[in-house]
Write a protein that holds these residues in place. Structure first.
Motif, PDB file in Angstrom:
ATOM      1  N   SER A 107     -14.528   1.124   2.290  1.00 63.82           N
ATOM      2  CA  SER A 107     -13.836   1.152   3.793  1.00 63.82           C
ATOM      3  C   SER A 107     -14.427   2.071   5.023  1.00 63.82           C
ATOM      4  O   SER A 107     -15.201   1.662   5.081  1.00 63.82           O
ATOM      5  CB  SER A 107     -12.437   1.673   3.413  1.00 63.82           C
ATOM      6  N   LEU A 144      -5.845   8.558  -9.688  1.00 60.78           N
ATOM      7  CA  LEU A 144      -6.165   7.619  -9.472  1.00 60.78           C
ATOM      8  C   LEU A 144      -6.906   6.759  -9.955  1.00 60.78           C
ATOM      9  O   LEU A 144      -7.779   6.955 -10.668  1.00 60.78           O
ATOM     10  CB  LEU A 144      -7.040   8.435  -7.810  1.00 60.78           C
ATOM     11  N   GLU A 145      -6.240   5.467  -9.467  1.00 59.61           N
ATOM     12  CA  GLU A 145      -7.525   4.430 -10.591  1.00 59.61           C
ATOM     13  C   GLU A 145      -8.373   4.298  -9.919  1.00 59.61           C
ATOM     14  O   GLU A 145      -8.976   3.938  -8.450  1.00 59.61           O
ATOM     15  CB  GLU A 145      -6.339   3.530  -9.893  1.00 59.61           C
ATOM     16  N   ALA A 187     -12.837   1.589  -3.334  1.00 61.86           N
ATOM     17  CA  ALA A 187     -11.886   0.571  -2.142  1.00 61.86           C
ATOM     18  C   ALA A 187     -12.153   1.434  -1.310  1.00 61.86           C
ATOM     19  O   ALA A 187     -12.357   1.057   0.187  1.00 61.86           O
ATOM     20  CB  ALA A 187     -10.368   0.405  -2.246  1.00 61.86           C
ATOM     21  N   THR A 188     -11.854   2.861  -1.337  1.00 63.36           N
ATOM     22  CA  THR A 188     -12.471   4.149   0.342  1.00 63.36           C
ATOM     23  C   THR A 188     -13.632   3.947   0.064  1.00 63.36           C
ATOM     24  O   THR A 188     -13.872   4.246   1.198  1.00 63.36           O
ATOM     25  CB  THR A 188     -11.446   5.494  -0.495  1.00 63.36           C
ATOM     26  N   TYR A 222      -9.267  11.499  -8.857  1.00 61.67           N
ATOM     27  CA  TYR A 222      -9.542  10.125  -9.785  1.00 61.67           C
ATOM     28  C   TYR A 222     -10.334  10.815 -11.488  1.00 61.67           C
ATOM     29  O   TYR A 222      -9.540  10.077 -12.450  1.00 61.67           O
ATOM     30  CB  TYR A 222     -11.283   9.770  -9.206  1.00 61.67           C
ATOM     31  N   LYS A 258     -10.798  12.225  -3.074  1.00 63.17           N
ATOM     32  CA  LYS A 258     -10.654  11.707  -3.744  1.00 63.17           C
ATOM     33  C   LYS A 258     -11.115  11.443  -5.302  1.00 63.17           C
ATOM     34  O   LYS A 258     -10.786  10.535  -6.709  1.00 63.17           O
ATOM     35  CB  LYS A 258     -10.923  10.337  -2.970  1.00 63.17           C
ATOM     36  N   GLU A 305      -9.914   1.614  -9.341  1.00 65.83           N
ATOM     37  CA  GLU A 305     -10.413   0.584  -8.321  1.00 65.83           C
ATOM     38  C   GLU A 305     -10.264   0.799  -6.786  1.00 65.83           C
ATOM     39  O   GLU A 305     -10.666   0.431  -6.127  1.00 65.83           O
ATOM     40  CB  GLU A 305      -8.555  -0.673  -8.327  1.00 65.83           C
ATOM     41  N   LYS A 306      -8.990   1.766  -6.658  1.00 63.94           N
ATOM     42  CA  LYS A 306      -8.529   2.331  -4.811  1.00 63.94           C
ATOM     43  C   LYS A 306      -9.941   3.626  -4.998  1.00 63.94           C
ATOM     44  O   LYS A 306      -9.947   3.652  -3.563  1.00 63.94           O
ATOM     45  CB  LYS A 306      -7.204   3.269  -5.553  1.00 63.94           C
ATOM     46  N   GLY A 343       2.444   2.502  -2.435  1.00 61.72           N
ATOM     47  CA  GLY A 343       2.219   2.856  -3.987  1.00 61.72           C
ATOM     48  C   GLY A 343       3.391   3.101  -4.903  1.00 61.72           C
ATOM     49  O   GLY A 343       4.515   2.434  -4.421  1.00 61.72           O
ATOM     50  N   ASP A 351       1.225  -0.886   0.189  1.00 62.03           N
ATOM     51  CA  ASP A 351      -0.277   0.379  -0.165  1.00 62.03           C
ATOM     52  C   ASP A 351       0.417   1.237  -0.054  1.00 62.03           C
ATOM     53  O   ASP A 351       0.391   2.646   0.132  1.00 62.03           O
ATOM     54  CB  ASP A 351      -1.116  -0.145   1.056  1.00 62.03           C
TER      55      ASP A 351
END
Length: 351
Positions: free
Chosen positions: A322, A311-312, A318-319, A306, A302, A314-315, A29, A27
């Protein structure tokens, strides 16, 4: 008391150092300092191994910066080599010390955490109140400037009680003494850097002395702690009031710590108890309003990354998931649904 011996040789083995590297880089990166270390990985690991083996290792200084999470925190970041060593230390010491901690210590432990801490609080309340049939009170306290105040000499003394390995103790002292906070004096070196993985373990080892006092000397039945926040549950308000002076005296005399004077509260459970990001009531659980505001702000930040291509997806997803996990432990259905709807509308809107 469990005694730990002959640990240094295992800690400094290249196998442990390479494993520590794998754990560290997870994680992280594509950060420049991590990539630079990885480029010469074998050379860096074996150089670290030789320094540790010969006793010539010296901990480097720190880069400092501030974050808001949600309150403003002063972070001190060690260089990659030192952070890999911190993981190597944790690999060896954490499983040994974790077995010695009380069950209701919830910070930075496998299988514990915020949610388990809040669950434990509600369980203690249920038992003390006889399933909500009796009035129950919760004493909540916060140690003032905890990480900045951990006393090096006391911490080292506590570590020496169990660790009978001189080389390992010398290494731990090197890590501990690599940092001092601005609360240090000419005669007293204090402070653990927020940012070191080892600080999490050292904090629990330090405060375990207090946990043991609460459970085995004061015989407190319903007690739980998360780092520097702790709660005591009882149906007797006067009993909770009487504990405050004993607690303050022990923290001051044995650990050189103090309770934040503005963060001592005794509340009826029916009025709600604010603990670890949640506000617990007899029949439901809320997430703090400022926590919800922080979630919205972080998602927005985020989303900007993006849409800029930084930022991907997928990430980004995930945020969201979470935060939905955090919200799932409370009665936040409407907020969660609005968060998801706004999120997917924004993702699919090219602006």
């Amino acid at each position: 008391m469990r005694i730990f011996i002959k640990l240094f040789t295992t800690l400094v083995q290249p196998e442990n150092l390479f494993y520590a590297w794998e754990e560290f880089k997870r994680d992280k990166g594509r950060k420049e300092d991590v990539l630079a270390f990885e480029k010469n990985l074998e050379s860096e690991i074996f150089k670290l191994y030789r320094e540790l083996k010969t006793g010539s290792y010296k901990h480097s200084g720190y880069e400092d910066f501030f974050i808001s999470d949600p309150k403003r925190r002063h972070i001190h970041k060690a260089i990659v080599r030192d952070r890999v060593l911190h993981h190597a230390i944790m690999n060896i010491l954490y499983p040994l010390y974790d077995k010695t901690f009380i069950g209701n210590s919830f910070s930075c432990r496998v299988g514990k955490g915020n949610h388990k801490g809040v669950q434990a609080l509600r369980t203690m309340i249920a038992k003390s109140s006889k399933s909500n049939t009796k009035t129950v009170y919760i004493l909540k306290c916060d140690v003032e400037k905890f990480f900045d105040s951990v006393h090096h000499e006391i911490l080292i003394g506590i570590l020496k009680e169990r660790i009978k390995d001189e080389k390992l103790m010398s290494l731990l002292i090197e890590v501990i003494e690599s940092f001092t906070s601005d609360r240090s004096t000419l005669f007293d070196r204090v402070g653990l850097p927020i940012g070191n993985l080892t600080s999490q373990l050292f904090a629990n080892i330090y405060m375990d002395r207090f946990d043991q006092y609460m459970k085995h000397v004061l015989k407190v039945k319903y007690y739980a702690r998360y780092t520097d926040d702790f709660v005591v549950v009882s149906h007797d308000r006067e009993y909770l009031v009487s504990l405050i002076s004993d607690i303050s005296k022990f923290l001051n005399e044995q650990l050189r710590l103090g309770i934040h004077p503005k963060k001592i509260t005794i509340r009826k459970y029916t009025h709600g108890v604010d603990f670890l990001g949640y506000v617990a009531f007899p029949n439901y659980m809320r997430v703090r309003k400022r926590t919800m505001k922080r979630i919205l702000r972080r998602i927005k930040e985020k989303m900007v990354l993006y849409k800029s291509g930084s930022l991907e997806r997928e990430k980004l997803d995930a945020t969201l998931f979470s935060y939905l996990g955090v919200l799932s432990h409370a009665n936040t259905y409407r907020f969660s649904e609005k968060l998801k709807n706004d999120y997917f509308l924004s993702v699919n809107n090219p602006d």
